[in-house]
Design a protein around this motif. Structure first.
Motif, mmCIF file in Angstrom:
data_model
loop_
_atom_site.group_PDB
_atom_site.id
_atom_site.type_symbol
_atom_site.label_atom_id
_atom_site.label_comp_id
_atom_site.label_asym_id
_atom_site.label_seq_id
_atom_site.Cartn_x
_atom_site.Cartn_y
_atom_site.Cartn_z
ATOM 1 N N LEU A 128 48.287 40.881 32.453
ATOM 2 C CA LEU A 128 47.964 40.488 30.978
ATOM 3 C C LEU A 128 47.488 39.057 30.855
ATOM 4 O O LEU A 128 46.280 38.866 30.426
ATOM 5 N N SER A 129 48.114 38.169 31.577
ATOM 6 C CA SER A 129 47.963 36.745 31.344
ATOM 7 C C SER A 129 47.014 36.314 32.410
ATOM 8 O O SER A 129 45.953 35.272 31.941
ATOM 9 N N ASP A 174 44.331 37.682 35.051
ATOM 10 C CA ASP A 174 43.738 38.709 35.971
ATOM 11 C C ASP A 174 43.204 38.221 37.267
ATOM 12 O O ASP A 174 42.936 39.202 38.177
ATOM 13 N N THR A 188 43.862 44.868 32.149
ATOM 14 C CA THR A 188 44.993 44.534 31.227
ATOM 15 C C THR A 188 45.562 45.779 30.677
ATOM 16 O O THR A 188 46.799 45.916 30.413
ATOM 17 N N GLY A 205 48.497 45.981 32.798
ATOM 18 C CA GLY A 205 49.419 45.123 32.379
ATOM 19 C C GLY A 205 50.295 45.972 31.498
ATOM 20 O O GLY A 205 51.576 45.802 31.354
ATOM 21 N N TRP A 206 49.422 46.564 30.515
ATOM 22 C CA TRP A 206 50.452 47.117 29.212
ATOM 23 C C TRP A 206 51.295 48.305 30.098
ATOM 24 O O TRP A 206 52.413 48.571 29.573
#
Length: 157
Positions: free
Chosen positions: A58-59, A61, A77, A80-81
């Motif tokens: 998420l932070s 890439d 993203t 990431g989730w």
């Protein structure tokens, strides 16, 4: 029955060993019982690592390999989730297993299976770590399936 200090306890009731509940014979159940505790710890640790994977995706890439032609390609993203949510589920379930919750074992098997599938899909992004995570999850599934201390885990009390 009581004993006095320095005396030897009696043999106990039939089916017990000196008043203790009978234990299962064979090293398989001992391995499985110890494996369940280890599986709970590994599930919680795997959850923390999966959380970190999600936070990094998420932070930053740029940390993970960019994949061009991959059938299961998601935006980092989204991955990431997915990892963040799975990490939380694995951590909570691992702690539940360590607390001795029956539902923890059942969900542990389900979430570890989900972890195997998701890390297989994650292979192109982090091949070495994905293989390690799959191996850990397979061990967790084995340990939770082979522990027979509570035969009625699926049917309840």
């Amino acid at each position: 029955m009581t004993t006095t200090p320095g005396s030897t306890p009696s043999a106990g009731a039939p089916g017990t060993a000196g008043g203790r509940p009978p234990t299962r014979s064979g090293s398989g159940s001992t391995w499985a019982a110890g494996g369940t505790v280890f599986a709970g710890v590994m599930l919680a640790v795997s959850g923390v690592f999966t959380l970190f994977e999600g936070i990094v995706a998420l932070s930053k890439d740029q940390v993970y390999t960019v994949i061009n032609d991959y059938i299961f390609k998601f935006d980092l993203t989204a991955w990431g989730w997915i990892h963040l949510i799975l990490g939380i589920l694995l951590l909570v379930t691992g702690l539940a297993i360590l607390a001795g919750q029956k539902w923890g074992r059942i969900l542990g098997i389900a979430f570890a299976s989900l972890s195997v599938i998701l890390h297989f899909l994650w292979l192109p992004y982090q091949p070495l770590w994905a293989i390690v995570a799959i191996a850990i999850a397979v061990f967790i599934i084995w340990a939770l399936c082979t522990d027979s201390r509570d035969e009625n885990v699926l049917t309840g009390p």
